[in-house]
Design a protein around this motif. Structure first.
Motif, mmCIF file in Angstrom:
data_model
loop_
_atom_site.group_PDB
_atom_site.id
_atom_site.type_symbol
_atom_site.label_atom_id
_atom_site.label_comp_id
_atom_site.label_asym_id
_atom_site.label_seq_id
_atom_site.Cartn_x
_atom_site.Cartn_y
_atom_site.Cartn_z
ATOM 1 N N VAL A 376 37.815 33.578 47.358
ATOM 2 C CA VAL A 376 37.606 33.536 45.910
ATOM 3 C C VAL A 376 38.493 34.595 45.273
ATOM 4 O O VAL A 376 38.497 35.764 45.691
ATOM 5 C CB VAL A 376 36.128 33.798 45.550
ATOM 6 C CG1 VAL A 376 35.955 33.787 44.035
ATOM 7 C CG2 VAL A 376 35.229 32.757 46.204
ATOM 8 N N ARG A 378 39.621 36.497 41.687
ATOM 9 C CA ARG A 378 39.270 36.775 40.303
ATOM 10 C C ARG A 378 40.441 36.391 39.398
ATOM 11 O O ARG A 378 41.543 36.086 39.856
ATOM 12 C CB ARG A 378 38.939 38.255 40.125
ATOM 13 C CG ARG A 378 37.854 38.735 41.057
ATOM 14 C CD ARG A 378 37.373 40.128 40.749
ATOM 15 N NE ARG A 378 38.387 41.078 40.316
ATOM 16 C CZ ARG A 378 38.197 42.386 40.231
ATOM 17 N NH1 ARG A 378 37.024 42.894 40.562
ATOM 18 N NH2 ARG A 378 39.156 43.196 39.819
ATOM 19 N N LYS A 379 40.182 36.439 38.088
ATOM 20 C CA LYS A 379 41.226 36.071 37.144
ATOM 21 C C LYS A 379 42.420 37.022 37.196
ATOM 22 O O LYS A 379 43.547 36.633 36.872
ATOM 23 C CB LYS A 379 40.663 36.020 35.724
ATOM 24 C CG LYS A 379 39.778 34.802 35.471
ATOM 25 C CD LYS A 379 39.419 34.669 34.016
ATOM 26 C CE LYS A 379 38.643 33.380 33.760
ATOM 27 N NZ LYS A 379 38.302 33.203 32.333
ATOM 28 N N HIS A 448 33.907 34.206 33.787
ATOM 29 C CA HIS A 448 34.383 34.556 35.122
ATOM 30 C C HIS A 448 33.985 33.514 36.171
ATOM 31 O O HIS A 448 34.474 33.571 37.301
ATOM 32 C CB HIS A 448 33.846 35.927 35.530
ATOM 33 C CG HIS A 448 34.350 37.036 34.660
ATOM 34 N ND1 HIS A 448 35.604 37.583 34.801
ATOM 35 C CD2 HIS A 448 33.771 37.682 33.604
ATOM 36 C CE1 HIS A 448 35.779 38.529 33.885
ATOM 37 N NE2 HIS A 448 34.679 38.608 33.152
ATOM 38 N N ILE A 450 33.888 30.352 38.462
ATOM 39 C CA ILE A 450 34.929 29.479 39.003
ATOM 40 C C ILE A 450 34.257 28.293 39.684
ATOM 41 O O ILE A 450 33.294 28.463 40.440
ATOM 42 C CB ILE A 450 35.808 30.233 40.010
ATOM 43 C CG1 ILE A 450 36.426 31.473 39.347
ATOM 44 C CG2 ILE A 450 36.901 29.324 40.561
ATOM 45 C CD1 ILE A 450 37.113 32.397 40.341
ATOM 46 N N GLY A 467 39.856 29.835 42.338
ATOM 47 C CA GLY A 467 40.447 30.758 41.384
ATOM 48 C C GLY A 467 41.936 30.950 41.557
ATOM 49 O O GLY A 467 42.554 31.719 40.798
ATOM 50 N N ARG A 469 45.794 30.454 41.161
ATOM 51 C CA ARG A 469 46.568 29.966 40.031
ATOM 52 C C ARG A 469 47.355 28.723 40.425
ATOM 53 O O ARG A 469 47.999 28.673 41.468
ATOM 54 C CB ARG A 469 47.530 31.040 39.513
ATOM 55 C CG ARG A 469 48.134 30.692 38.163
ATOM 56 C CD ARG A 469 49.070 31.789 37.679
ATOM 57 N NE ARG A 469 49.459 31.579 36.288
ATOM 58 C CZ ARG A 469 50.398 30.712 35.913
ATOM 59 N NH1 ARG A 469 51.038 30.002 36.824
ATOM 60 N NH2 ARG A 469 50.709 30.567 34.635
ATOM 61 N N GLN A 506 36.324 25.096 33.019
ATOM 62 C CA GLN A 506 36.775 26.451 32.709
ATOM 63 C C GLN A 506 36.181 26.861 31.367
ATOM 64 O O GLN A 506 36.040 26.036 30.461
ATOM 65 C CB GLN A 506 38.297 26.511 32.647
ATOM 66 C CG GLN A 506 38.985 26.215 33.965
ATOM 67 C CD GLN A 506 40.493 26.226 33.851
ATOM 68 O OE1 GLN A 506 41.148 25.224 34.105
ATOM 69 N NE2 GLN A 506 41.057 27.356 33.476
#
Length: 830
Positions: A376, A378-379, A448, A450, A467, A469, A506
């Motif tokens: 996982v 994070r952004k 936050h 996902i 998560g 990109r 999202q």
């Protein structure tokens, strides 16, 4: 710790003598008076009043209610109840020992760290549901559930440690310990169960232990088989009157009010058959200590959750050779499933209907299952360590139990996870941070969170980077306005068109000035839902394949205000007003149920907001007072505010019945809709549903002719006619069968057009746009495609299909469908 804890506890303790004095005036003798007082105090502790400024008045009502119910019971039943406690009376040593144990539990609960301690007390002491705690604390519902789960785990761990060091009387805590830890002594466990089962100490009911300590409730006064439901029913004046409350009750209350609770054993009113067989592992070897249930795979969900088996589910365990046997089982169609550790459950085997005779021999094979592992992110691109993960199986029926498979996990220090032996099929994955990390990251949980969706066959495995990109990512920014002014402070929820769009969901917060910015994973058609910020709205947009794009949204501003009255013109409080778009741009999403279904206040007033232009059918129901519908379709114009709209609710009698599947097995949690004789939908957004045994009871409907409808996933039942006269009609039975699907595509010349699809049967009943308040995700049954509308499931028959796009045109056609078929329809808008 909640400040209310010592205050309310002391208030109840102060009234013990007063309650006993009142009980003596109402009861026939001293023993019965003591029983009455203790039962009243137990109920007061389990379900305390919200306020204690008139505590004596509230307690008096409870005591008098219990006294009336005792007088109504037959004399032999009362006599048996009076004798039973004497037979199970504990010794002085046992009482002292049990009290010490209860004191230990109290200490461990109060020693929990925050926020776990206050969450446990709010949930079990104050009686607040998880949703109410979430609203009070200003945190997501998932956070409250996570806190409760962790609190239970910590209590189990602490009590487990104590149990290993001091085994004196600790069997009384067996339900609070891990179900895999055997009791210290069988006799001690049986004795302790007799002491405490009157209030059913369970993993999720620590508060009842506190009640025993604080109130001195008699520990041997109830039968060991008495259930929690029985305790609740003793506190109510009339159980049958509660059945219509299914319209707006949580699922657990619905089960108590509308259906008979399943028995802990198999009841037989007809010949029985024996079921025997063998369970094999996926390598072909016998599966020892496997669990076999007479029920669908959903009945095995308790194994993944590491919980006790649910009551009413017949089950057994295989021996060293993988053999099992049910000495007797109900005649008729049966479902048999097996499960075990380190394996996925077997396929569910359906046994043909039998009426006695030779035993049924079966063979069940456990599956290797699915492995889902990954990481996982994070952004900000960092690996998300210690994040919570939820795995939920989607898009399939799990049989008569109505249960979906669910599993929880947590990423490790490297942000990785590895879940094995999941049932084959489609799984939805959700990852989110814990409270402490959320504070560090800033923002809210939805921002936050996902999500993803995967579909795998048995034996497959998949690496998932949640998560990560996408190379196709598009940054979309813009502003949200309402009546030309910024609509800030809310959220935008984006979902891509695909078979299961929730996997692409999202979320982004809207700034105070209405500005937003989000990085979508790919270009294409996206559905966007705006929530909060002074309004709501739904839009479908085409995002181009470019790195950045700007889209502004103006929220719909039309509102409808009115009130609900009874036949005498008096306001009705607590009525549920909802609507369905009969003709307009597009059906509102099932996820809008919170905005499109409103309760009336004390003056009977309601307000439906964020309406798009079109014709609406308005319905109103009340769990006890009755129902009504608007006599005509209501037209909403862009930006309009309709004032003074009045709906009259009429009394009547509830419609009762049950829903079964094609094999005659009960179907749980199936929604129920009702049309009147004119084909008008009485409850556009329904909260009525079947209980675990497939039964239901609707709100009262006034005398007249009605049609009852149900559907569940891709099955549905033919609309069944019901006549209500001067009493409740006989119960009806709706049998689900494979439903048909109509796929509607609209065009203007050669150009595809996004349009609404409206489907009515030949009696004029609207069958499209129906929504279920308790499952706003039910629309995931079909692929989400804004250009090709999927309508269903529909019973076999002939329907009028209308496609409408405001400002473009409309068209209609008659279509005949057969069970399970998909009929594609292309309409040229004129």
């Amino acid at each position: 710790m909640s400040d209310a804890f010592p205050h309310t506890l002391q208030a109840l303790l102060d009234e013990r003598d007063w309650v006993r004095a009142l009980a003596r005036r109402l009861a026939g003798d001293a023993h019965e008076a003591e029983d009455l007082a203790q039962d009243a105090l137990a109920i007061a502790w389990e379900r305390p009043p919200r306020r204690d400024d008139n505590l004596r008045g509230w307690l008096a009502a409870v005591v008098r209610n219990l006294a009336r119910q005792r007088r109504r019971r037959p004399a032999p039943e009362r006599a048996a109840e009076e004798i039973a406690p004497l037979a199970a009376a504990p010794t002085t040593a046992e009482v002292v020992e049990s009290a010490e144990v209860h004191h230990l539990v109290v200490q461990e609960v109060l020693a929990l760290d925050e926020p776990y301690r206050s969450t446990v007390l709010l949930h079990y002491f104050e009686g607040l549901r998880a949703t109410e705690i979430a609203a009070r604390e200003g945190v997501p519902l998932s956070t409250v559930k996570s806190r409760l789960t962790r609190a239970h785990a910590r209590l189990r761990e602490r009590l487990d440690r104590v149990e290993r060091h001091d085994r004196r009387g600790m069997a009384v805590l067996a339900p609070l310990l891990s179900p895999r830890i055997p009791p210290a002594d069988g006799a001690t466990l049986a004795s302790s169960a007799a002491l405490v089962m009157g209030v059913k100490i369970k993993l999720a009911a620590v508060v009842l232990v506190l009640a025993l300590v604080a109130l001195g409730v008699r520990l041997a006064s109830s039968s060991p088989d008495e259930s929690d439901v029985a305790v609740v029913e003793r506190a109510t004046e009339s159980a049958p009157a509660a059945a219509p409350a299914l319209e707006d009750a949580p699922e657990d209350v619905a089960r108590r009010a509308g259906a008979v609770e399943p028995s802990a054993t198999v009841a037989h009113d007809h010949p029985v058959v024996a079921v025997t067989g063998t369970v094999f592992r996926y390598d072909g070897s016998p599966a020892a200590e496997a669990t076999v249930v007479l029920g669908a795979v959903g009945a095995l969900a308790f194994m993944d959750l590491d919980e006790e088996a649910p009551e009413g589910v017949p089950l057994t365990t295989t021996d060293a050779e993988g053999r099992f046997s049910f000495a007797e089982a109900p005649a008729g169609t049966l479902l048999v499933t097996a499960g075990a550790e380190n394996a996925a459950p077997s396929e569910t085997l359906q046994l043909e209907e039998r009426d006695g005779g030779a035993p049924v021999e079966v063979a069940l094979s456990l599956r290797r299952g699915v492995r889902i592992h990954g990481e996982v992110l994070r952004k900000d691109g960092a690996l998300a360590a210690g994040w919570r993960l939820r795995f939920m199986q989607n898009g399939m029926s799990l049989g008569a139990t109505g249960t979906r498979l669910l599993r929880w996990a947590e990423t490790d220090a490297d942000g990785r996870f590895d879940e094995r032996h999941l049932c084959p099929g489609t799984w939805g994955l959700v990852a989110y941070p814990e409270d402490d990390e959320l504070k560090e990251l800033g923002g809210s949980m939805p921002e936050h969170m996902i999500q993803s969706t995967v579909e795998l066959e048995d034996g497959q495995e998949l690496f998932v980077a949640l998560g990560a990109r996408s190379a196709e990512a598009v940054t979309v920014r813009g502003r949200i306005t309402l009546r030309g002014e910024p609509a800030g402070g809310g959220f935008l929820q984006w979902m891509s068109e695909c078979d299961d769009p929730t996997g692409s969901m999202q979320n982004v917060r809207v700034a105070a000035d209405g500005a937003y910015e989000i990085e979508l994973t790919r270009p294409g058609a996206w559905s966007m839902r705006a929530m909060g910020g002074g309004g709501q709205g739904e839009f479908v947009v085409d995002v181009p394949a470019e790195s950045e794009h700007t889209i502004d949204f103006e929220l719909p501003a039309a509102t409808l205000r009115g009130r609900v009255v009874d036949p005498d013109g008096e306001p009705v409080e607590g009525a549920l007003v909802s609507h369905v778009l009969a003709l307009g741009a597009a059906h509102h999403s099932p996820m809008r149920v919170m905005a499109d279904r409103q309760k009336t206040d004390a003056s009977g007033a309601f307000e439906l907001v964020a309406l798009t232009p079109g014709l609406y059918r308005i319905g109103v129901t009340h769990a006890e007072r009755g129902c009504g519908v608007a006599s005509e379709l209501v037209e909403v114009v862009e930006g309009d505010s309709l004032e003074g709209f009045e709906l009259e609710i009429a009394p009547g009698f509830p419609v009762t019945g049950r829903v079964v599947d094609a094999e005659g097995l009960p179907v749980a949690f199936a929604p129920i809709w009702i049309h009147d004789a004119a084909g008008r939908l009485v409850n556009p957004i329904t909260g009525v549903m079947t209980s675990e045994d497939g039964t239901f009871a609707t709100f009262p409907v006034p005398p007249g002719e009605y049609a009852v409808l149900t559907r569940r996933e891709r099955t549905c039942a033919q609309a069944l006619g019901v006549i209500v006269e001067d009493e409740s009609p006989d119960p009806v039975e709706l049998q689900l069968a494979d439903g048909a699907t109509i796929v509607v595509e609209a065009r203007k010349g050669e150009v595809p057009v996004r349009a609404q699809a409206v489907v009515r049967d030949l009696d004029g009943r609207l069958l499209s746009g129906l929504r279920f308040a308790r499952n706003p995700w039910s629309w995931r049954t079909y692929p989400y495609d804004s250009m090709r509308r999927h309508v269903g499931p529909l019973p076999a028959g002939t329907y009028t299909v209308t496609s409408n796009a405001p400002g473009v045109g409309s068209a209609s056609i008659e279509v005949t469908v057969t069970p399970g078929a998909t009929r594609e329809v292309e309409l040229e808008l004129l």
